[in-house]
Design an enzyme around this catalytic site. Sequence first.
Site, PDB file in Angstrom:
ATOM      1  CD  GLU A   7      27.894  36.153  41.800  1.00 28.23           C
ATOM      2  OE1 GLU A   7      27.095  36.395  42.727  1.00 28.23           O
ATOM      3  OE2 GLU A   7      28.888  35.404  41.937  1.00 28.23           O
ATOM      4  CB  CYS A   8      32.877  38.634  38.035  1.00 29.85           C
ATOM      5  SG  CYS A   8      34.467  39.480  37.890  1.00 29.85           S
ATOM      6  CB  ALA A   9      33.683  35.377  34.398  1.00 31.17           C
ATOM      7  CG  LEU A  14      29.274  42.295  33.727  1.00 29.31           C
ATOM      8  CD1 LEU A  14      27.942  42.828  33.239  1.00 29.31           C
ATOM      9  CD2 LEU A  14      29.819  43.157  34.856  1.00 29.31           C
ATOM     10  CB  SER A  21      26.398  42.496  39.477  1.00 24.30           C
ATOM     11  OG  SER A  21      27.225  43.067  40.465  1.00 24.30           O
TER      12      SER A  21
END
Length: 477
Positions: free
Chosen positions: A362-364, A366, A454
């Site tokens: 998730e986010c980081a 990704l 994501s």
Amino acid sequence: MVTRSVPRLVIAAPSSGSGKTTVATGLMAAFAARGLSVSPHKVGPDYIDPGYHSLATGRVGRNLDAYLCGSELIGPLFAHGARGCDIAVVEGVMGMYDGAAGEGELASTAHVAKLLRAPVVLVVDASSQSRSVAALVHGFASWDPEVRVGGVILNKVGSDRHEALLREALDSAGVPVLGVLRRVPQVDTPSRHLGLVPVAERRGEAVAAVAAMAAQVREGCDLEALLGLARSAGALPGAAWDAAEALGVPCPPPLPSPKLSASLEQGGPPSDPRGSEAPVVAVAGGPAFTFSYAEHTELLTAAGAEVVAFDPLRDEQLPEGTNGLVIGGGFPEVYAAELSANEPLRKAVVELALGGAPVAAECAGLLYLCRELDGQPMCGVLDATARMTERLTLGYRDAVAVGDSVLAATGTRMRGHEFHRTVVEPGAGAAPAWGIRAPRPRVEGFVQQGVHASYLHTHWAAEPGVARRFVERCRTS
């Protein structure tokens, strides 16, 4: 069924920047110093404030997000976190009535306070007003009759004369003054592009900051009156949330795992070392990856995994026997050079992913899986590059899985939250993870072999089958 009545307070404010974090964290620390077991909570998707709450209380800070989890889970999740505690302090988000955009009161501090049947303490920045404070407090206290504003704490008060004027004005508002904090140099809680700097990056300074907040609150607030207000909250209906029950897998509480590293700053409780039959799920932690919800670890454990934390800045190999990998949010852009320099771990992540093992990012996470971040080589699991920008992407998202993945079957609906200043420029070879409807229709994320990556931060308590599906794939990959 009715849970035990845990005394509780919600700390709200008319707007961001009024002093909620100082008051909430200071109250938590002040109550804990009295020998009370304090349960810390934060309204909304914020990952950073709970780290300071944890320092203040010695307990895991937990989020209460009615958008991500649904209104029906707020009471049970609160009761789960507050189990066995003497008092709970809930820090609000933004202004008291500010919620998810276009969704009315949903996910606002006022909404959560009503769901918890909790009295509200309003923190007001009084630095530029005197008699007008009464109109402000009266408006917030009377706007929604279902919200019980039980008192006000005046922040940034300039002098004895200023305090007297404020108190005189508030006598007519019918809301008692429970504290006055003087205008002092700001407590050392530095910020950067996404808010406060996480505790994991500045632990020594953060301990001192929490102590300073506690001293301010002890000196300026009526702790006995605040405790009495907290005790006026009634019992909550329903049972506390339980990870095993959410998964439909009754099991005894997990035993401590000797492998669980202290590098995971905000994870859940230790996992159950069930031997070779329990797949090992490695969870990234340390200063670069501080964003996680405690319930994720609890759900993975309840689904049968042995959860082991590791620090991508320090550890050159994944935990022994790793069957799956979870990489949450954080600030990899701050540590891009250090993450890049840990080439042995990057190679281990690539090897795991190429072997088809489940990877949830998730986010980081990704960004870490991309080929590069701001020109620094990353893992290269995904054919994509990432870079920092000046533009902030922020907001709740309603998403649907557009294909099967290790986390979700096609059509699975989940709500998420985006909060970043980076962009990812994709190459080829991966399918999207989510379809997002608003604020504009688009697809987002990557699904590639066993990888699901994501920008969306999701709360698995809203869809516990995500954890079950991930652990099952860890067993069979």
